[in-house]
Design a protein around this motif. Structure first.
Motif, PDB file in Angstrom:
ATOM      1  N   ILE A   1      -2.100   5.975 -13.326  1.00 53.14           N
ATOM      2  CA  ILE A   1      -1.330   4.936 -12.632  1.00 53.14           C
ATOM      3  C   ILE A   1      -1.797   3.525 -13.024  1.00 53.14           C
ATOM      4  N   VAL A   2      -0.808   2.698 -13.425  1.00 56.52           N
ATOM      5  CA  VAL A   2      -1.064   1.301 -13.784  1.00 56.52           C
ATOM      6  C   VAL A   2      -0.249   0.427 -12.845  1.00 56.52           C
ATOM      7  N   THR A   3      -0.901  -0.487 -12.141  1.00 58.60           N
ATOM      8  CA  THR A   3      -0.137  -1.344 -11.229  1.00 58.60           C
ATOM      9  C   THR A   3      -0.843  -2.673 -11.031  1.00 58.60           C
ATOM     10  N   GLU A   4      -0.048  -3.671 -10.701  1.00 61.17           N
ATOM     11  CA  GLU A   4      -0.563  -5.042 -10.671  1.00 61.17           C
ATOM     12  C   GLU A   4      -1.237  -5.396  -9.352  1.00 61.17           C
ATOM     13  N   ALA A   5      -2.350  -6.132  -9.489  1.00 59.00           N
ATOM     14  CA  ALA A   5      -3.028  -6.722  -8.333  1.00 59.00           C
ATOM     15  C   ALA A   5      -2.732  -8.223  -8.384  1.00 59.00           C
ATOM     16  N   ILE A   6      -2.056  -8.745  -7.350  1.00 56.09           N
ATOM     17  CA  ILE A   6      -1.658 -10.154  -7.404  1.00 56.09           C
ATOM     18  C   ILE A   6      -2.665 -11.080  -6.745  1.00 56.09           C
TER      19      ILE A   6
ATOM     20  N   GLU B   1       0.820  -1.209   0.000  1.00 53.78           N
ATOM     21  CA  GLU B   1       0.000   0.000   0.000  1.00 53.78           C
ATOM     22  C   GLU B   1       0.856   1.263   0.000  1.00 53.78           C
ATOM     23  N   GLU B   2       2.008   1.212   0.658  1.00 48.14           N
ATOM     24  CA  GLU B   2       2.897   2.378   0.686  1.00 48.14           C
ATOM     25  C   GLU B   2       3.260   2.796  -0.754  1.00 48.14           C
ATOM     26  N   ALA B   3       3.530   1.796  -1.592  1.00 50.59           N
ATOM     27  CA  ALA B   3       3.861   2.089  -2.992  1.00 50.59           C
ATOM     28  C   ALA B   3       2.664   2.707  -3.712  1.00 50.59           C
ATOM     29  N   LEU B   4       1.479   2.216  -3.401  1.00 50.10           N
ATOM     30  CA  LEU B   4       0.272   2.765  -4.039  1.00 50.10           C
ATOM     31  C   LEU B   4       0.105   4.241  -3.685  1.00 50.10           C
ATOM     32  N   LYS B   5       0.382   4.567  -2.426  1.00 48.53           N
ATOM     33  CA  LYS B   5       0.237   5.962  -1.991  1.00 48.53           C
ATOM     34  C   LYS B   5       1.268   6.864  -2.678  1.00 48.53           C
ATOM     35  N   ILE B   6       2.473   6.329  -2.853  1.00 46.69           N
ATOM     36  CA  ILE B   6       3.497   7.107  -3.572  1.00 46.69           C
ATOM     37  C   ILE B   6       3.016   7.381  -5.000  1.00 46.69           C
ATOM     38  N   MET B   7       2.401   6.374  -5.608  1.00 45.02           N
ATOM     39  CA  MET B   7       1.950   6.570  -6.992  1.00 45.02           C
ATOM     40  C   MET B   7       0.792   7.554  -7.079  1.00 45.02           C
ATOM     41  N   VAL B   8      -0.030   7.619  -6.044  1.00 47.07           N
ATOM     42  CA  VAL B   8      -1.090   8.640  -6.018  1.00 47.07           C
ATOM     43  C   VAL B   8      -0.459  10.032  -5.999  1.00 47.07           C
ATOM     44  N   GLU B   9       0.592  10.172  -5.220  1.00 44.41           N
ATOM     45  CA  GLU B   9       1.309  11.469  -5.192  1.00 44.41           C
ATOM     46  C   GLU B   9       1.865  11.804  -6.574  1.00 44.41           C
TER      47      GLU B   9
ATOM     48  N   LEU C   1      -6.220  -6.448  -4.950  1.00 43.13           N
ATOM     49  CA  LEU C   1      -7.146  -5.876  -5.936  1.00 43.13           C
ATOM     50  C   LEU C   1      -7.958  -4.737  -5.348  1.00 43.13           C
ATOM     51  N   GLU C   2      -8.411  -4.919  -4.110  1.00 45.06           N
ATOM     52  CA  GLU C   2      -9.222  -3.867  -3.476  1.00 45.06           C
ATOM     53  C   GLU C   2      -8.426  -2.566  -3.396  1.00 45.06           C
ATOM     54  N   LEU C   3      -7.176  -2.677  -2.993  1.00 45.37           N
ATOM     55  CA  LEU C   3      -6.347  -1.475  -2.828  1.00 45.37           C
ATOM     56  C   LEU C   3      -5.963  -0.878  -4.181  1.00 45.37           C
ATOM     57  N   VAL C   4      -5.610  -1.740  -5.121  1.00 42.23           N
ATOM     58  CA  VAL C   4      -5.235  -1.242  -6.451  1.00 42.23           C
ATOM     59  C   VAL C   4      -6.434  -0.524  -7.074  1.00 42.23           C
ATOM     60  N   ASP C   5      -7.611  -1.117  -6.912  1.00 40.53           N
ATOM     61  CA  ASP C   5      -8.821  -0.506  -7.458  1.00 40.53           C
ATOM     62  C   ASP C   5      -9.076   0.855  -6.794  1.00 40.53           C
ATOM     63  N   HIS C   6      -8.730   0.939  -5.522  1.00 39.48           N
ATOM     64  CA  HIS C   6      -8.956   2.185  -4.781  1.00 39.48           C
ATOM     65  C   HIS C   6      -7.997   3.287  -5.231  1.00 39.48           C
ATOM     66  N   TYR C   7      -6.715   2.944  -5.374  1.00 43.21           N
ATOM     67  CA  TYR C   7      -5.696   3.976  -5.610  1.00 43.21           C
ATOM     68  C   TYR C   7      -5.362   4.211  -7.089  1.00 43.21           C
ATOM     69  N   ALA C   8      -5.379   3.138  -7.892  1.00 40.32           N
ATOM     70  CA  ALA C   8      -4.802   3.246  -9.241  1.00 40.32           C
ATOM     71  C   ALA C   8      -5.855   3.571 -10.290  1.00 40.32           C
ATOM     72  N   ASP C   9      -5.399   3.739 -11.530  1.00 34.49           N
ATOM     73  CA  ASP C   9      -6.310   4.022 -12.642  1.00 34.49           C
ATOM     74  C   ASP C   9      -6.540   2.808 -13.528  1.00 34.49           C
TER      75      ASP C   9
END
Lengths: 351, 351, 351, 351
Positions: free
Chosen positions: A163-168, A146-154, A173-181
């Motif tokens: 932002i494109v990032t993998e949900a493993i 999640e820390e990485a996801l927050k950096i990418m939001v910044e 998936l819940e977090l990627v869906d929340h933070y990423a595009d």
């Protein structure tokens, strides 16, 4: 089965057809097209009576689809699917090519911003960076989560990059869906059907990578899994297959790009980084991917690849990325396509 | 082992080094470069005394070559090999890309001329046509043999096109060497070492196709077989490898183009016809081959593919070839290369 | 097309059918079976009139063969082909399994005799040894040529072992046919059609190895090439295919054994030495080959593998070969088959 | 890193070593062997001081493990891992071979019982049946879920057979762990690391199938994922890899059996049903698997394969299973191993 509506069918008529399908215990997938709407029917509970459907108001014809993939198919939707990113000029699947760039993994805030600044300056519209890394060894760096996801939001806030990032797994998936595009599903998970279905219940676009041993049909069926749950925004991605050839990490199969485009309305992009595994082959294969007709690229860029915690050998330097963008832009022009230089934020909409 | 001559070494000094090597029971392969000449030493009769060689007049240094390929390697010859066709402006391996086009098989004089006229008009410099066909079935059309070779000689006389055709065995090799301009060795014969050595004793350029299951090293070693016999004009050709993927007949491995170019001075071209086996994929993959940096293309063109005696499904129509030439020319420009439009005969030299 | 003769048809009637076919411009291949003779028709000169053939005396029926392979097929000959070696009890394709053993290359008379003595003592009936070696590098040991063939003739005279050795080109074929008992065609030459046809004109049995990337159909078609020239004694050999798997040199595809046996009457044996490339895997895979139903084995045995000039890493020690024979014999018994212990020479016939 | 305890080390000394490792922030994995206990250390938080560990009481030596797999390796545990099933005589990995048989999917109670009765009568000790089916199409039969698991519990109660069934995601894993005896992880999920880690937190044995494109190292690393979480009962399973060969659905790679056995102490079994995809090849390849040295078989058996909802073409008939058991038992004897006839319940313990 596929219900083609008349050109002048009203939204109410489309809705009535969908309701009728639902009452029969099937699932209705309305797909608006340039000329008219088609409604895909999915579900495995047996046969459906074609005659009754044809009698419904606004229905032009009912077509049996013999291919195993239904929603993915151009039979259902003739026009290319174009995925848009509200508040920006970025698209995937239209005339503009999408370029997604960034480091394999988000390692630190500094490293991520260094890469983001340079790929943004070079004109990328999308930023990639691993928060959750599927690694062959359980003892290797697994990502910052999640820390990485927050950096990418910044990074999105600062540079506008989507932002494109993998949900493993379903948890990630819940977090990627929340933070990423864009939710990326990796090659190793291409047939992780539970994850595909979970991604199908989200409404963010899904970037689906081809499995290392996936045939074209299996690849399309994986996309069908996502779409069957109602998420129609799927981007396919060729990233190399496993063969006997040992001069590259994988064998990049560019022929799948025109093959997908014949059968499906979904966009398909290419990953020359994983597709070759070698820095000195990324630019030539990126050029080839654009020339073959791909709808975009996903490329690993690292400001100091020798120190990367993962995939350093296949990450290109920022200055190489500039060269890649320049050469690929020129080739895109030959195909009457375009690589936009950087993302533009629409007035009045927060990036 | 490799003897690097001084920049100012005289031809006599080079000859003396070669003679010395020959007296020791080895074979000497002088390779003139832009700056200086290197002399490759081959032979498996044991170790050679490096010290004595270094003492010879005009020798700069003696280098042990650890790679299994010697003559093929850039270690021996840093500059790209450029193959010329005397009396014409055609080259393979330089800034100009070579385009070789024509039907899979020569079926009749009319069919061959129909194809030749159209590929010449579209700007090809080389004509391909099978005289001897390696067919999976002994009962399938095996080619017209010498009759086809004679038809192609007429085509050269009429259109100026240089002739490329396959030699399937040592008997056919004699005739191909007699009539044609480039001797093709097919993928199935890539490790037919007797044929490779026989081709190495000819002085016409050899177009060597990659075997369906050949690694990069095996491919280069096959070229080494030809070169070890003294024929240094070898053109490599990627034509697809065998993988599990079933949407194309073979999987075109474009990554081998930059891989070869790093290791070897030999030119490498691409065959998008055999590489895909499907007409609708030939143009996209031809574009990609040029974009990846290939030194040329070999393409099957037939005026009536549906009636072709072999490989009709992968032959493109003449009008598609025009489009291919146009798009590939534009992409070549992006790489600062050029596809010449047609062959020019040098004044005073018979085509 | 296939002409099935009546059970009571006379040799004269069979001959008359063959003559009729020949007069029509086709080739006739009479194949005697346990119940009756069938006559295969090959040639690609167009259609044949089925009705006329059915009218000939002694003809039971005429059958169109839809498969691309004709002579290879069980449609033509239901019983297994059993190859005999006159003057000995050795057979290939019947109840007895054939074991072919010996060094990769004949290096010296001493080395060859050392291996031969030990494989004979352990019960092998056939001796293998390379006289002509197809090597990846032109600078590697290429075999002793005719000298090796003469050494093997001495070995046959001393130990009675029948000799199996590879012909790499038509020149070597003449000598191999002259000296040896079985002509081997190597994997790299499986689609060297000129060599296949030349071997088809000999009357010694042909051991045909599967190519590294050959499908079942291509493998059978290669055998068809040999048979189409009139040599019906073909032994197929699985020796591993090229895949991504890197724990063995090739991937031994044992499933092709029952696959061949369904479609063809030809015997099929297995080479666990090339099939794995690793000494410690030869015995387990040899056992598996017998268990899957193979008609024999071809195994590399060297008295000092570490000093072998080729393929030392996959050659087993003589004492391992004794163990292999013991374990495989027991497994053969489970399948109601037998590994004879050594060759027996028939009284009155010179070995 | 690996701490080898002295032969006479006490349980308290082993515990003290584990505690020390844990305090350093690593994970300790004690592995008792016949002679002495070794303690594996895992964790990626940096280097550990080898000297301090060697000073601890009862420690014989500390060894750096250079291979990427640690707990999987024979370096850590020399003896074969034997998995036991309390209350029964069934084992996996010892002298006795494990035979797991049953239908692809549990379709109905009747179908499942019909299959179970017959495989039990033929001597199988384990029953397989899919409750959750990973299907290429989202519209294909996906399994009965928990209902199927309950049916299999009834089967265990009636016939004593231990139950093996696949968990396709973490949700299914909870139920499979609750109802079944062995948790199967399918080939498509071999690199679904979240699922592997979740299975590693269970205490039921895990049957891990090789992925279609997995190298030996990747396969072992997947097992390492399970073991790294503390579940040391992993059974590996070869089920065919994806190659160009098209006469079988997959290419069964039997050479991986001895390859695994050299490197790892874990048992490895073979699936000839998925490995070939064709009923007529299951028995020959099952025999070959036993002959190569596999520790067991997993086979699809259906009383009416033509009506099966999945994988009918590769399911054998019950009478074929009887033949398979008979032939494989005889071959096992040749290898001094044994296929027990049916499961025996230990007195006083509920099945």
């Amino acid at each position: 089965m596929l219900v083609v509506m008349k050109a002048q069918a009203t939204p109410e008529e489309v809705q009535a057809v969908c309701d009728h399908i639902t009452q029969l215990g099937f699932r209705a997938h309305p797909m608006p097209g340039a000329q008219r709407t088609a409604v895909g029917i999915t579900g495995n509970q047996g046969q459906i009576d074609q005659g009754n459907l044809e009698e419904l108001s606004g229905v032009a014809e009912v077509i049996a689809v013999s291919k195993p993939y239904k929603l993915v198919s151009r039979d259902l939707k003739e026009e290319d699917t174009v995925i848009t990113f509200p508040g920006t000029n970025a698209t995937i699947g239209g005339r503009d090519l999408a370029v997604i760039a960034g480091p394999c993994s988000i390692e630190t805030r500094e490293q991520a911003f260094a890469a983001a600044e340079q790929v943004a300056a070079a004109g990328a519209q999308f930023f990639r960076g691993g928060a959750y890394k599927p690694r062959t060894s359980p003892y290797a760096f697994q990502g910052l989560g999640e820390e990485a996801l927050k950096i990418m939001v910044e990074i999105r806030e600062r540079y506008g990059l989507r932002i494109v990032t993998e949900a493993i797994d379903t948890e990630a998936l819940e977090l990627v869906d929340h933070y990423a595009d864009v939710i990326q599903i990796g090659a190793r998970n291409m047939q992780n059907y539970s994850l595909l279905k979970a991604a199908g219940r989200k409404r963010k676009p899904v970037l689906l990578k081809r499995g290392l041993a996936a045939t074209l049909e299996e690849f399309l069926m994986a996309a069908e899994y996502v779409m069957s749950e109602g998420n129609y925004q799927v981007i396919l991605c060729e990233r190399g297959i496993r063969t006997f050839a040992d001069h590259t990490r994988n064998t990049l199969d560019l022929s799948i790009v025109p093959a997908v485009q014949r059968l499906s309305h979904l966009p398909i992009i290419v990953d020359p980084s994983h597709g070759t595994g070698k820095r000195n082959k990324v630019i030539p294969l990126a050029r080839a991917a654009v020339a073959v007709g791909a709808d975009g690229l996903i490329v690993e860029v690292h400001h100091a690849p020798d120190k990367a915690l993962s995939d350093g050998a296949q990450s290109i330097y920022p200055e190489q990325f500039v060269q890649l963008m320049d050469e690929c832009s020129q080739i895109a022009t030959v195909l009457r396509r375009n690589i936009p230089h950087g993302i533009e934020l629409t007035a009045g909409v927060k990036a």
